[in-house]
Write a protein that holds these residues in place. Sequence first.
Motif, short mmCIF file in Angstrom:
data_model
loop_
_atom_site.label_atom_id
_atom_site.label_comp_id
_atom_site.label_asym_id
_atom_site.label_seq_id
_atom_site.Cartn_x
_atom_site.Cartn_y
_atom_site.Cartn_z
N VAL A 71 0.73 -1.14 -0.04
CA VAL A 71 -0.17 0.00 -0.09
C VAL A 71 1.17 1.19 0.08
CG1 VAL A 71 -1.72 1.26 1.24
CG2 VAL A 71 -2.01 -1.12 1.34
N THR A 72 0.88 2.11 -1.04
CA THR A 72 1.55 3.04 -1.21
C THR A 72 0.72 4.60 -1.17
OG1 THR A 72 3.10 1.91 -2.60
CG2 THR A 72 3.50 4.41 -2.78
N PHE A 73 1.03 5.54 -0.20
CA PHE A 73 0.52 6.55 -0.29
C PHE A 73 1.29 7.95 -0.74
CE2 PHE A 73 -0.64 10.56 2.38
CZ PHE A 73 -1.92 10.87 1.92
N ASP A 74 1.15 8.51 -1.54
CA ASP A 74 1.82 9.51 -2.06
C ASP A 74 3.19 9.50 -2.16
OD1 ASP A 74 2.20 12.28 -3.17
OD2 ASP A 74 2.10 13.27 -1.36
N GLY A 75 3.66 8.24 -2.68
CA GLY A 75 5.08 7.79 -2.85
C GLY A 75 5.66 6.96 -1.38
N THR A 76 4.93 7.08 -0.39
CA THR A 76 5.43 6.13 0.79
C THR A 76 4.86 5.06 0.80
OG1 THR A 76 5.65 8.59 2.00
CG2 THR A 76 5.54 6.40 3.26
N VAL A 77 5.57 3.95 1.02
CA VAL A 77 5.20 2.59 0.99
C VAL A 77 4.72 2.40 2.48
CG1 VAL A 77 5.38 0.20 0.67
CG2 VAL A 77 6.71 1.99 -0.59
N ARG A 88 2.27 8.94 12.61
CA ARG A 88 2.53 10.11 12.21
C ARG A 88 1.68 10.58 11.20
NH1 ARG A 88 9.07 9.10 12.12
NH2 ARG A 88 9.08 9.01 14.67
N ILE A 89 1.16 9.61 10.35
CA ILE A 89 0.44 9.81 9.14
C ILE A 89 -1.24 9.66 9.58
CG2 ILE A 89 -0.21 8.77 7.07
CD1 ILE A 89 2.74 7.60 6.62
N TRP A 90 -1.41 8.93 10.36
CA TRP A 90 -2.89 8.75 10.78
C TRP A 90 -3.58 10.41 11.53
CZ3 TRP A 90 -1.71 3.99 14.05
CH2 TRP A 90 -1.56 2.88 13.47
N GLY A 91 -4.55 10.47 10.70
CA GLY A 91 -5.10 11.63 11.26
C GLY A 91 -4.47 12.84 10.60
N ALA A 92 -3.14 13.17 10.21
CA ALA A 92 -2.74 14.15 9.71
C ALA A 92 -2.79 14.04 8.13
CB ALA A 92 -1.29 14.25 9.95
N GLU A 93 -2.59 12.90 7.40
CA GLU A 93 -2.69 12.81 6.33
C GLU A 93 -3.83 11.75 5.71
OE1 GLU A 93 -0.53 13.96 3.87
OE2 GLU A 93 0.57 15.01 5.20
N ILE A 94 -4.14 10.58 6.36
CA ILE A 94 -5.18 9.53 6.14
C ILE A 94 -5.81 9.45 7.41
CG2 ILE A 94 -5.72 7.53 5.77
CD1 ILE A 94 -2.95 6.95 4.46
N LEU A 177 -6.73 12.19 2.44
CA LEU A 177 -7.59 11.14 2.22
C LEU A 177 -8.48 10.51 3.53
CD1 LEU A 177 -8.16 8.53 0.48
CD2 LEU A 177 -6.41 7.34 1.33
N LEU A 178 -9.64 10.44 3.04
CA LEU A 178 -10.82 9.95 4.36
C LEU A 178 -11.16 8.58 3.79
CD1 LEU A 178 -12.13 10.61 6.87
CD2 LEU A 178 -14.08 11.51 5.20
N LEU A 179 -11.10 7.51 4.75
CA LEU A 179 -11.62 6.30 4.50
C LEU A 179 -12.85 6.29 5.43
CD1 LEU A 179 -8.35 4.20 4.86
CD2 LEU A 179 -9.37 5.12 2.71
#
Length: 355
Positions: A71-77, A88-94, A177-179
């Motif tokens: 699973v890759t998000f904006d270039g980050t695997v 660090r990604i939860w909430g801020a990016e996804i 991104l919102l799931l």
Amino acid sequence: MNAELLVADDVVVRFHTGKGVVHAVDGVSLRIRAGEVLAVVGESGSGKTVFVRRLMGLIAGDRSTEVSGSVTFDGTVLTELTGRQLSRIWGAEIAMVLQDPMTSLNPVKRIGDQLTETMLVHERISSSAARARAVELLRSVGLSEPQRRVRQYPHELSGGMRQRVTIAIALACGPRLLLADEPTTALDVTVQAQILDLLAGMQQRTGMAMMLVTHDLRVVRSRSDRVAVMYAGTIVEEAPTAALFARPLMPYTEALMNAVPPVAGPNHVRLQVIPGRPPDLLDPPAGCRFSPRCPYAQDRCLIEEPPLRAAGSPEHRFRCWFPVGSPAWEDARARNVERGASAAGTPVTEEMVMS
């Protein structure tokens, strides 16, 4: 909406239980573009929630859980990150809106504290500024008396109000991104419409992408750009929303659409149902996984699993040997009507195959 924001490649999730291995998600690949709404639909037990939780990183491999794929998000695997790195990604990016707001909210913490927690972790902001933003977030999601709500506990709010709170928490740091996993489950029709309007408005204003997980095709038709149909842990059809509703190719997709109660027409009309039950994922059937329930199934369907292939356009993919409307499908339908039963043993009538 051209840039791919999230890419899932061959995602697999298997649970090892005392009864055997549950093939919950079996090789799912999907793309979400920046700014678009992708709907993931299917019956309960099709693997939608497990897939979304794997995307979020909430399901990891251990002795009882087998995972693979990337699973890759904006270039980050994301599948290569540790739990601390993912936090660090939860909430801020996804961000994610879970099905049940009562169990996803902390019952012993006030609403305001749960709202400000994400802001204080991810942003340089004072407690007073975070509290002021929490009030504005509650107001933006349509809650009355937001100053009072921040001091309340989850049990003091109705189901619709709690769902609005979970959405406010998810949107607190402006994720890209919102799931949204069944965001309107167990809510009445009026509240459902309000929640969906709220999500659509937020998505349009901020430009975030959204994955909308649901079983309600009426919601999908008016609220999404693309649709992915899941069945028994796999993607069986994927297409732009307008193309899918204009011409479904997978018999399962057609059956889902036929099962939707009509808005107009005579009352007391018997609803069309999909015969049988979804397969046991402890022992998925050979060949096409929908074949035991499909009125058009032939010998090949019972033996050989169809690949996910393009339907003229790479945007529309389907998994079927006899796609709806094709000459092969017409022949299969005619043969089934003539012999009075499908290859899988399900009784077939002219009314069933013409539905």
